[in-house]
Design an enzyme around this catalytic site. Sequence first.
Site, PDB file in Angstrom:
ATOM      1  CB  THR A 201     -38.776 -82.896  56.258  1.00 42.30           C
ATOM      2  OG1 THR A 201     -39.090 -81.498  56.370  1.00 42.30           O
ATOM      3  CG2 THR A 201     -37.807 -83.288  57.367  1.00 42.30           C
ATOM      4  CG  HIS A 266     -44.146 -81.545  52.453  1.00 41.09           C
ATOM      5  ND1 HIS A 266     -44.577 -80.239  52.363  1.00 41.09           N
ATOM      6  CD2 HIS A 266     -43.703 -81.879  51.206  1.00 41.09           C
ATOM      7  CE1 HIS A 266     -44.391 -79.806  51.129  1.00 41.09           C
ATOM      8  NE2 HIS A 266     -43.868 -80.779  50.416  1.00 41.09           N
ATOM      9  CG  LEU A 267     -45.419 -88.397  55.043  1.00 37.65           C
ATOM     10  CD1 LEU A 267     -45.486 -89.920  55.079  1.00 37.65           C
ATOM     11  CD2 LEU A 267     -46.636 -87.808  55.742  1.00 37.65           C
ATOM     12  CG  HIS A 268     -42.455 -82.107  57.811  1.00 36.72           C
ATOM     13  ND1 HIS A 268     -41.740 -81.415  56.865  1.00 36.72           N
ATOM     14  CD2 HIS A 268     -43.743 -81.677  57.692  1.00 36.72           C
ATOM     15  CE1 HIS A 268     -42.549 -80.602  56.206  1.00 36.72           C
ATOM     16  NE2 HIS A 268     -43.767 -80.744  56.693  1.00 36.72           N
ATOM     17  CG  ASP A 269     -43.300 -84.774  62.652  1.00 32.29           C
ATOM     18  OD1 ASP A 269     -42.359 -83.995  62.404  1.00 32.29           O
ATOM     19  OD2 ASP A 269     -44.357 -84.385  63.172  1.00 32.29           O
TER      20      ASP A 269
END
Length: 348
Positions: A201, A266-269
Site C-alpha cells: 500500500t 499513502h492511500l492504504h484503504d
Amino acid sequence: MPVFADVDTGVDDAMALAYLFASPDANVVGIASTAGNVPAEQVAINNLRLLELFGVGDVPVSLGAAAPLSIPLRTAEDTHGPEGLGYAHLPQTDRSLTPYDAAQAWVTAAREHPGELIGLATGPLTNLALALRLEPALPRLLRRLVIMGGAFDYRGNTTAVAEWNTHVDPEAAAEVFAVWGAAWGLHAPTHLPIVLGLNLTENVAMTPSILSRLAAAAGSDSSQLSVLDDRGTRSTATNPLIQVFEDALRFYFEFHFDQGEGYLAHLHDPLAAAVALDPDLVLYQQATVDVELTGTLTRGMTVADWRGHWGRDHNARIGIGVDPAAFFDRFIERVGPFARRLTDPDYS
C-alpha cells in the site's frame, strides 16, 4: 456485489468509503465502526456524517467495541486529526446507529448474503474477531475478505516492524488469521483472505497533482495544495466532497511530510476497497501468516511463512505487486463523477 465495510475512519478510510459508494458494482450493505485512528464513537459519527455528505440512502452503521480484545486503545489523532478527518468538517446528520453492535452486524450481513458478501476490513480487526466468536462459520459465508494490515518483509509504520492496524489489536489479528486458516486451509485457496500490507500500500501515494486531477473530474475548482502553503489552509474547492478531501488530505500530507516521506499521503484503504471489488488489481503470493504477540521488540509484527517451515496450511493471499497509476485512474474515473453528481444531479 454486497459489501460490508469495517473501518476506523480515518482520512483514507473515508476515501475508501467514497470509492465504494461511487462504484456501480458495489452495494454497501453495512458499515462497522472500529476503534483505531480515533475512538469508536467518533468513527461512528464520521461514518454517519459521510453518508450524509455522499447523499446515499439508509445504510446501517454499527458501533464497534470501545477497546481492543486485551489491551488499552491507542489512537492516531496526530496522523488523522482530532476527529479523524484532518481539517475537514462534515455535515451534521440525524442518521442513527443500529441497535446491534458491529460484531453482530458482520454476522447479520453474512447471513443475509450467504456466499455473496464481500468483507472489507481497513482498521484493527477487533470487531471481526468478535464476529468470528459469534459465528465460527463466517469464513464460509463470505465470498471474499480483504484486509488492509500488516507489513510483510517490510518496515513498520508504528514500530520498527509493526503496521498500525495490527499494532492496535495484535490479539485480534492473530485470532482472525488462526480461525480463517482453520476454516479453509489449502482446500479452498481462493477463499483465503486477501491481505494488503504496507509493502504494497505504500506504493500508492496521493499527491497534490493527483488530487487536482480528481477535482477536475468532479468539475470543481481545486485549491492546488502545496508544501509551501500555511499549515491548516482551508480548501476553496466548489464541490463539497472535493472540499472535504482537500481539507482532510492537507492534514495527512503535512503528517507524512513531517515524517520525512514527502508531501504526499499513502492511500492504504482506498486500494483495499478497489481490490475488494476487483482482486485482479493486485498480484499475490499465498503464505501462512501469524502475528507476534510476545516479542519485546517485535510485538504486533506480521510474520509470513513463505516456504512452509511451520508445516501449517496457508491462511492468506498476500499482495505483492500493484500498478499505482492504474489504481489512481480507476479511483478518479469513479469518484470524480460521483462527486460531480453531488452538485449536478443530472450529470452522468
